[in-house]
Design an enzyme around this catalytic site. Structure first.
Site, PDB file in Angstrom:
ATOM      1  N   HIS A  18       0.840  -1.202   0.000  1.00 56.56           N
ATOM      2  CA  HIS A  18       0.000   0.000   0.000  1.00 56.56           C
ATOM      3  C   HIS A  18       0.871   1.245   0.000  1.00 56.56           C
ATOM      4  O   HIS A  18       2.105   1.147  -0.090  1.00 56.56           O
ATOM      5  CB  HIS A  18      -1.021  -0.023   1.141  1.00 56.56           C
ATOM      6  CG  HIS A  18      -0.433  -0.043   2.532  1.00 56.56           C
ATOM      7  ND1 HIS A  18       0.314   0.986   3.042  1.00 56.56           N
ATOM      8  CD2 HIS A  18      -0.478  -0.982   3.502  1.00 56.56           C
ATOM      9  CE1 HIS A  18       0.688   0.696   4.276  1.00 56.56           C
ATOM     10  NE2 HIS A  18       0.225  -0.497   4.573  1.00 56.56           N
ATOM     11  N   HIS A  21       4.053   1.428   2.333  1.00 48.95           N
ATOM     12  CA  HIS A  21       5.226   0.695   1.842  1.00 48.95           C
ATOM     13  C   HIS A  21       5.818   1.416   0.630  1.00 48.95           C
ATOM     14  O   HIS A  21       7.035   1.481   0.459  1.00 48.95           O
ATOM     15  CB  HIS A  21       4.858  -0.721   1.378  1.00 48.95           C
ATOM     16  CG  HIS A  21       4.051  -1.517   2.370  1.00 48.95           C
ATOM     17  ND1 HIS A  21       2.826  -2.054   2.072  1.00 48.95           N
ATOM     18  CD2 HIS A  21       4.302  -1.849   3.654  1.00 48.95           C
ATOM     19  CE1 HIS A  21       2.361  -2.708   3.121  1.00 48.95           C
ATOM     20  NE2 HIS A  21       3.230  -2.590   4.104  1.00 48.95           N
ATOM     21  N   CYS A 126       2.539  -7.831  21.455  1.00 44.39           N
ATOM     22  CA  CYS A 126       1.632  -7.393  20.387  1.00 44.39           C
ATOM     23  C   CYS A 126       2.007  -8.160  19.121  1.00 44.39           C
ATOM     24  O   CYS A 126       3.128  -8.005  18.614  1.00 44.39           O
ATOM     25  CB  CYS A 126       1.746  -5.888  20.141  1.00 44.39           C
ATOM     26  SG  CYS A 126       0.805  -5.387  18.671  1.00 44.39           S
ATOM     27  N   CYS A 129       2.949  -5.985  16.049  1.00 44.57           N
ATOM     28  CA  CYS A 129       4.324  -5.466  16.031  1.00 44.57           C
ATOM     29  C   CYS A 129       5.338  -6.588  16.153  1.00 44.57           C
ATOM     30  O   CYS A 129       6.534  -6.353  15.963  1.00 44.57           O
ATOM     31  CB  CYS A 129       4.570  -4.514  17.192  1.00 44.57           C
ATOM     32  SG  CYS A 129       3.571  -3.039  17.138  1.00 44.57           S
ATOM     33  N   CYS A 143      -1.579  -1.262  22.432  1.00 44.89           N
ATOM     34  CA  CYS A 143      -0.444  -0.961  21.569  1.00 44.89           C
ATOM     35  C   CYS A 143      -0.773   0.334  20.828  1.00 44.89           C
ATOM     36  O   CYS A 143      -1.825   0.433  20.196  1.00 44.89           O
ATOM     37  CB  CYS A 143      -0.238  -2.102  20.569  1.00 44.89           C
ATOM     38  SG  CYS A 143       0.671  -1.573  19.110  1.00 44.89           S
ATOM     39  N   HIS A 146      -1.275  -0.487  16.857  1.00 42.97           N
ATOM     40  CA  HIS A 146      -2.391  -1.314  16.381  1.00 42.97           C
ATOM     41  C   HIS A 146      -3.682  -1.104  17.164  1.00 42.97           C
ATOM     42  O   HIS A 146      -4.724  -1.643  16.819  1.00 42.97           O
ATOM     43  CB  HIS A 146      -1.984  -2.788  16.390  1.00 42.97           C
ATOM     44  CG  HIS A 146      -0.896  -3.072  15.403  1.00 42.97           C
ATOM     45  ND1 HIS A 146       0.438  -2.961  15.727  1.00 42.97           N
ATOM     46  CD2 HIS A 146      -0.948  -3.403  14.096  1.00 42.97           C
ATOM     47  CE1 HIS A 146       1.164  -3.225  14.656  1.00 42.97           C
ATOM     48  NE2 HIS A 146       0.356  -3.490  13.655  1.00 42.97           N
ATOM     49  N   LYS A 296      -3.349   6.191  11.245  1.00 43.52           N
ATOM     50  CA  LYS A 296      -2.272   5.711  10.390  1.00 43.52           C
ATOM     51  C   LYS A 296      -2.906   4.836   9.315  1.00 43.52           C
ATOM     52  O   LYS A 296      -3.862   4.131   9.568  1.00 43.52           O
ATOM     53  CB  LYS A 296      -1.315   4.869  11.239  1.00 43.52           C
ATOM     54  CG  LYS A 296      -0.187   4.242  10.440  1.00 43.52           C
ATOM     55  CD  LYS A 296       0.601   3.250  11.291  1.00 43.52           C
ATOM     56  CE  LYS A 296       1.616   2.513  10.449  1.00 43.52           C
ATOM     57  NZ  LYS A 296       2.152   1.324  11.128  1.00 43.52           N
ATOM     58  N   LYS A 299      -3.288  -1.895   6.866  1.00 45.57           N
ATOM     59  CA  LYS A 299      -4.226  -2.926   6.440  1.00 45.57           C
ATOM     60  C   LYS A 299      -5.238  -3.189   7.544  1.00 45.57           C
ATOM     61  O   LYS A 299      -6.434  -3.311   7.289  1.00 45.57           O
ATOM     62  CB  LYS A 299      -3.446  -4.203   6.113  1.00 45.57           C
ATOM     63  CG  LYS A 299      -4.343  -5.288   5.599  1.00 45.57           C
ATOM     64  CD  LYS A 299      -3.690  -6.655   5.755  1.00 45.57           C
ATOM     65  CE  LYS A 299      -4.698  -7.760   5.549  1.00 45.57           C
ATOM     66  NZ  LYS A 299      -4.366  -8.939   6.329  1.00 45.57           N
TER      67      LYS A 299
HETATM   68  N1  MSP Z   1       8.603  -6.663   8.629  1.00 43.65           N
HETATM   69  C1  MSP Z   1       8.806  -5.489   9.382  1.00 43.65           C
HETATM   70  C2  MSP Z   1      10.112  -4.825   9.010  1.00 43.65           C
HETATM   71  C3  MSP Z   1      11.315  -5.697   9.099  1.00 43.65           C
HETATM   72  S1  MSP Z   1      12.743  -4.868   8.565  1.00 43.65           S
HETATM   73  C4  MSP Z   1      13.990  -5.921   8.839  1.00 43.65           C
HETATM   74  C5  MSP Z   1       7.657  -4.529   9.136  1.00 43.65           C
HETATM   75  N2  MSP Z   1       6.979  -4.700   7.995  1.00 43.65           N
HETATM   76  S2  MSP Z   1       5.720  -3.825   7.524  1.00 43.65           S
HETATM   77  O1  MSP Z   1       5.200  -4.485   6.350  1.00 43.65           O
HETATM   78  O2  MSP Z   1       4.821  -3.601   8.590  1.00 43.65           O
HETATM   79  O3  MSP Z   1       6.324  -2.486   7.027  1.00 43.65           O
HETATM   80  C6  MSP Z   1       6.504  -1.393   7.901  1.00 43.65           C
HETATM   81  C7  MSP Z   1       7.096  -0.250   7.103  1.00 43.65           C
HETATM   82  O4  MSP Z   1       6.256   0.072   5.980  1.00 43.65           O
HETATM   83  C8  MSP Z   1       7.200   1.051   7.876  1.00 43.65           C
HETATM   84  O5  MSP Z   1       8.340   1.107   8.681  1.00 43.65           O
HETATM   85  C9  MSP Z   1       7.225   2.037   6.755  1.00 43.65           C
HETATM   86  O6  MSP Z   1       8.469   1.983   6.123  1.00 43.65           O
HETATM   87  C10 MSP Z   1       6.175   1.472   5.820  1.00 43.65           C
HETATM   88  N3  MSP Z   1       4.825   1.878   6.208  1.00 43.65           N
HETATM   89  C11 MSP Z   1       3.757   1.052   6.406  1.00 43.65           C
HETATM   90  N4  MSP Z   1       2.664   1.816   6.699  1.00 43.65           N
HETATM   91  C12 MSP Z   1       3.005   3.121   6.710  1.00 43.65           C
HETATM   92  C13 MSP Z   1       2.303   4.322   6.868  1.00 43.65           C
HETATM   93  N5  MSP Z   1       1.020   4.386   7.102  1.00 43.65           N
HETATM   94  N6  MSP Z   1       3.002   5.473   6.729  1.00 43.65           N
HETATM   95  C14 MSP Z   1       4.325   5.490   6.417  1.00 43.65           C
HETATM   96  N7  MSP Z   1       5.011   4.364   6.257  1.00 43.65           N
HETATM   97  C15 MSP Z   1       4.421   3.160   6.503  1.00 43.65           C
HETATM   98  O7  MSP Z   1       7.457  -3.655   9.951  1.00 43.65           O
END
Ligand code: MSP
Length: 513
Positions: A18, A21, A126, A129, A143, A146, A296, A299
């Site tokens: 999304h 990411h 959590c 996380c 948390c 979440h 935020k 998903k």
């Molecule tokens: N799998 C772990 C990261 C492991 S790194 C060795 C994880 N994955 S995640 O799919 O949840 O991705 C989190 C990351 O996605 C955030 O740190 C950020 O880079 C990005 N984002 C996901 N949602 C976001 C927002 N709503 N806003 C900005 N960035 C966000 O955590």
């Protein structure tokens, strides 16, 4: 030659890609293109994080095995980044065998050094996380990310002696103010470290509860905690990519993350590196959240924007422009479709797009595309040149600091100046009289040079547009401002530019809504 190693987080395969990411990935791509353009040997790694409770639960809900589920969603991330034109050097999956071997090797090394012990622990966990929370970190018992209460987990596990490195990490952050940026996140980590005893990190899960993970090399009843596994990807990916040149690149590692995963990257990871006897990463760049309304985007909150939808509706470069222009790196930003459309129409369709099409159209109409001599400089010309020279100095300086919004603002100040220049010099009038035709040619030459500078500066931000615009100027992709370039020198007299094209169509607000 300077080496650069840029990484994104490895995204969990429990959700589809999304906007959140996409933001981090686009920033990484922009930064990598920028550094490559400066002649640095640059590597960009992204990928997927596939183990842990969260993914096992998502697979169970989908009625497939974790591996099948991970294969499907990982492919989706990879194809999405390919479709978005992200230029990564390696896509790593934490289920890849070379990664599994590296994790086991590092676990073995840290265990042998006495930094891993067996014990029991109960705490608030959590799953969203994938980590334990202290009471202090919770907000109203939930948390903060979440917005669900964590569950109490109590079991016998292996622990990493993270507490042993608490003081060393404080000292490192005090000595290296650039380690975690922007500064507020370094301060956040420092106050976390100074505020309380760090405690040790539970790094295993009994297979009886969770079998989807990397087996501990010293106890086959357990798999590795997903964060201890996933963070190590930064090492395994680089080894895979450059083999024996690992030591040249590793100290240059720059990790890009959102603030949700500051603690794992700002605390777990550097202490793990210390225990493994590896140098710390060079920099951790932390950005804020994209929100919709008050929440935020995520998903679990069901309010996501999908990158390929945006690409299809508006074009990838328009989407990139919005992401990079709207968010000040480090702070939160709101995604709102009205603001999105308004910005694209104002900045891209009107300001920039019109400048390009007007300039090229006049160049065709009055001179059959043929570039005319510049002639002596007027005050208007000087102001125009100055505006672009300022952008030439500021855009790279801001980009280097990850101040993408300011870099783009700076270039758009020059583009605004160019639009004003069209009005004040009025080449469409000058071209009609024989006596003033040469001046019309000079004015258009200045404008074309401004377009050239814009195309080059935009390269890392809007790569497709940059190549297209250079094509319209009939100049090769990959042109730079180096190599003795001077104002007026990119387009030599007699060179022919192409027919105009619409780079950014105006978005009909009715249809967009
Ligand atoms: N799998 C772990 C990261 C492991 S790194 C060795 C994880 N994955 S995640 O799919 O949840 O991705 C989190 C990351 O996605 C955030 O740190 C950020 O880079 C990005 N984002 C996901 N949602 C976001 C927002 N709503 N806003 C900005 N960035 C966000 O955590």
């Amino acid at each position: 030659m300077r080496r650069v190693y840029i990484t994104t987080p490895l995204y969990y395969v429990n959700a589809e890609p999304h906007l959140g990411h996409t933001y981090t990935t686009v920033v990484a791509d922009t930064l990598a293109r920028f550094r490559r353009g400066r002649g640095h040997e640059t590597l960009l790694v992204t990928g997927t994080d596939e183990h842990g409770d969260k993914v096992a639960q998502a697979a169970a809900a989908a009625g497939v095995s974790p591996q099948e589920h991970a294969d499907r969603v990982s492919r989706l991330f990879r194809e999405t980044w390919d479709d978005c034109g992200i230029r990564y050097d390696h896509f790593i999956r934490t289920s890849d065998d070379y990664h599994v071997r590296t994790v086991q090797e590092i676990l073995g090394r840290v265990h042998a050094a006495g930094d891993i012990y067996f014990g029991s622990y109960g705490g608030l966990y959590c799953t969203g996380c994938e980590r334990f929370y202290t009471e202090k970190e919770l907000v109203d018992g939930k948390c903060p990310d979440h917005q669900v209460p964590p569950v109490y987990v109590d079991e016998e596990n292996y622990f990493f002696r993270m507490s042993r490195y608490q003081q060393a990490l404080i000292e490192d952050l005090e000595r290296n103010p650039q380690r975690i940026v922007p500064e507020r996140y370094r301060n956040e980590v420092l106050s976390m470290l100074r505020g309380e005893a760090l405690g040790d990190l539970c790094i295993s899960r009994p297979k009886s509860r969770l079998s989807w993970g990397i087996e501990l090399p010293f106890d086959d009843r357990y798999v590795t905690y997903v964060w201890f596994d996933a963070l190590i990807n930064y090492v395994s990916a680089l080894r895979r990519l450059v083999g024996g040149r690992f030591d040249e690149f590793w100290p240059e590692a720059e990790h890009l993350i959102g603030k949700d995963i500051l603690k794992p990257h700002g605390v777990f990871w550097p202490t793990m590196l210390m225990a493994a006897g590896l140098p710390l990463y060079r920099q951790l760049h932390v950005h804020g959240y994209w929100t919709r309304g008050e929440s935020k985007m995520s998903k679990s909150l069901g309010n996501v924007i999908r990158p390929l939808d945006m690409k299809e509706r508006f074009g990838m470069d328009a989407f990139r422009y919005f992401l990079l222009r709207e968010m000040a790196f480090g702070q939160d930003a709101t995604f709102n479709e009205d603001a999105f459309v308004t910005r694209l129409n104002a900045d891209l369709a009107n300001n920039f797009g019109n400048l390009v099409s007007r300039t090229l159209a006049m160049q065709q109409r009055y001179f059959d595309g043929e570039v005319q001599p510049l002639g002596p400089l007027s005050d208007d010309d000087r102001d125009l040149v100055k505006a672009f020279e300022t952008a030439i100095a500021e855009v790279p300086a801001f980009t280097d600091q990850l101040q993408f919004h300011r870099a783009l603002e700076s270039l758009w100040r020059a583009i605004d100046q160019a639009n004003k220049y069209v009005v004040t010099t009025a080449p469409f009038k000058l071209a009609k009289e024989d006596a003033t035709r040469p001046r019309a040619g000079a004015v258009l030459h200045h404008l074309l040079e401004g377009l050239y500078v814009s195309a080059v500066l935009l390269g890392p931000f809007l790569p497709e547009t940059s190549v297209r615009l250079l094509g319209l100027l009939d100049l090769p992709a990959g042109s730079t401002l180096g190599g003795g370039w001077q104002w007026g020198g990119a387009l030599v007299n007699g060179h022919r530019t192409q027919q105009p094209e619409i780079l950014f169509p105006r978005i009909d607000t009715e249809k967009a809504g």
